[in-house]
Design an enzyme around this catalytic site. Sequence first.
Site, PDB file in Angstrom:
ATOM      1  N   ARG A   4       0.834  -1.207   0.000  1.00  0.00           N
ATOM      2  CA  ARG A   4       0.000   0.000   0.000  1.00  0.00           C
ATOM      3  C   ARG A   4       0.865   1.253   0.000  1.00  0.00           C
ATOM      4  NH1 ARG A   4       1.287   2.075   4.629  1.00  0.00           N
ATOM      5  NH2 ARG A   4       1.825   0.719   6.366  1.00  0.00           N
TER       6      ARG A   4
ATOM      7  N   TYR B 296       5.078   3.816   7.900  1.00  0.00           N
ATOM      8  CA  TYR B 296       4.886   2.758   8.887  1.00  0.00           C
ATOM      9  C   TYR B 296       3.547   2.926   9.600  1.00  0.00           C
ATOM     10  CZ  TYR B 296       9.638   0.934   8.613  1.00  0.00           C
ATOM     11  OH  TYR B 296      10.789   0.344   8.183  1.00  0.00           O
TER      12      TYR B 296
ATOM     13  N   TYR C  99       0.804   0.550  12.503  1.00  0.00           N
ATOM     14  CA  TYR C  99       0.663  -0.578  13.435  1.00  0.00           C
ATOM     15  C   TYR C  99      -0.695  -1.228  13.239  1.00  0.00           C
ATOM     16  CZ  TYR C  99      -0.605  -2.919  17.812  1.00  0.00           C
ATOM     17  OH  TYR C  99      -1.058  -3.831  18.739  1.00  0.00           O
ATOM     18  N   HIS C 100      -0.728  -2.560  13.316  1.00  0.00           N
ATOM     19  CA  HIS C 100      -1.994  -3.301  13.387  1.00  0.00           C
ATOM     20  C   HIS C 100      -1.936  -4.200  14.610  1.00  0.00           C
ATOM     21  CE1 HIS C 100      -3.221  -1.794   9.591  1.00  0.00           C
ATOM     22  NE2 HIS C 100      -2.413  -2.530   8.856  1.00  0.00           N
TER      23      HIS C 100
ATOM     24  N   GLY D 128      -4.639   3.488   3.839  1.00  0.00           N
ATOM     25  CA  GLY D 128      -3.561   3.167   2.910  1.00  0.00           C
ATOM     26  C   GLY D 128      -4.075   2.188   1.873  1.00  0.00           C
TER      27      GLY D 128
ATOM     28  N   GLY E 135      -6.640  -0.849   2.658  1.00  0.00           N
ATOM     29  CA  GLY E 135      -7.852  -0.125   3.026  1.00  0.00           C
ATOM     30  C   GLY E 135      -7.694   0.790   4.219  1.00  0.00           C
TER      31      GLY E 135
ATOM     32  N   CYS F 293       3.021   6.795  10.475  1.00  0.00           N
ATOM     33  CA  CYS F 293       2.837   7.538   9.227  1.00  0.00           C
ATOM     34  C   CYS F 293       3.893   8.614   9.033  1.00  0.00           C
ATOM     35  CB  CYS F 293       1.441   8.142   9.158  1.00  0.00           C
ATOM     36  SG  CYS F 293       0.130   6.899   9.246  1.00  0.00           S
TER      37      CYS F 293
END
Length: 228
Positions: free
Chosen positions: A75, A79, A81-82, A153, A164, A182
């Site tokens: 994407r 950077y 985070y998830h 993104g 997404g 980001c």
Amino acid sequence: MTNPLPPVGWAVSTARAPYEAAVAAMEARAEAISKGEAGELVWLLEHDPLYTAGTSAQGSDLKEPERFPVFKAGRGGEYTYHGPGQRVAYVMLDLTKRGRDARKFVRDLEQWIIDSLERFNVQGERRCGRVGVWVNRTQAGGPEREDKIAAIGIRLRRWVSFHGVALNVEPDLSHFGGITPCGISDPRYGVTSLVDLGLPVTMDDADDALKSRFEAIFGATTPADPPV
């Protein structure tokens, strides 16, 4: 009068999805959509804690590379985070049927999140030069403070979208400390979530808001099975 688009598949994974397998399934579905072999799909899921690097990521923004697994993502962006408590929505839509306007598509994604936040009386806002959805937390007479509550993104391949949005419902916000989210290091700008804002919102609550507001912007949905 043109015929309406078929309903978009709406899939929800109840278990955390392994990142690499999820991305492979998402890309395969996007390819099938571009070939006319599958319908559009929105896939809601959560991941175990991890960092992803977009195509513009700078190595210096990964402050704790050993903290969580790090994956390169196709994407746009830097950077992010998830992790648990964050609702990720992989959005696989065919823009050949939706106007082929990438800028409008991103604005529609932003509006989707903004409208969903309204359900909880949260005013989400756009910011020029800072992609995503932001909440103004400046106190009267205090210094400027804005926190990001949702990241966006996407990538387009043959005008089919994938990747997404990621909405912070109740993630561990300390996990964002391993990166410069980001690429924004200005101390005036941080990260927040619905629960951090003092709202007792569950993931089911968030999903309900996301679905209803998605349909208002992009059209009807229909239940679907997750790709994996």
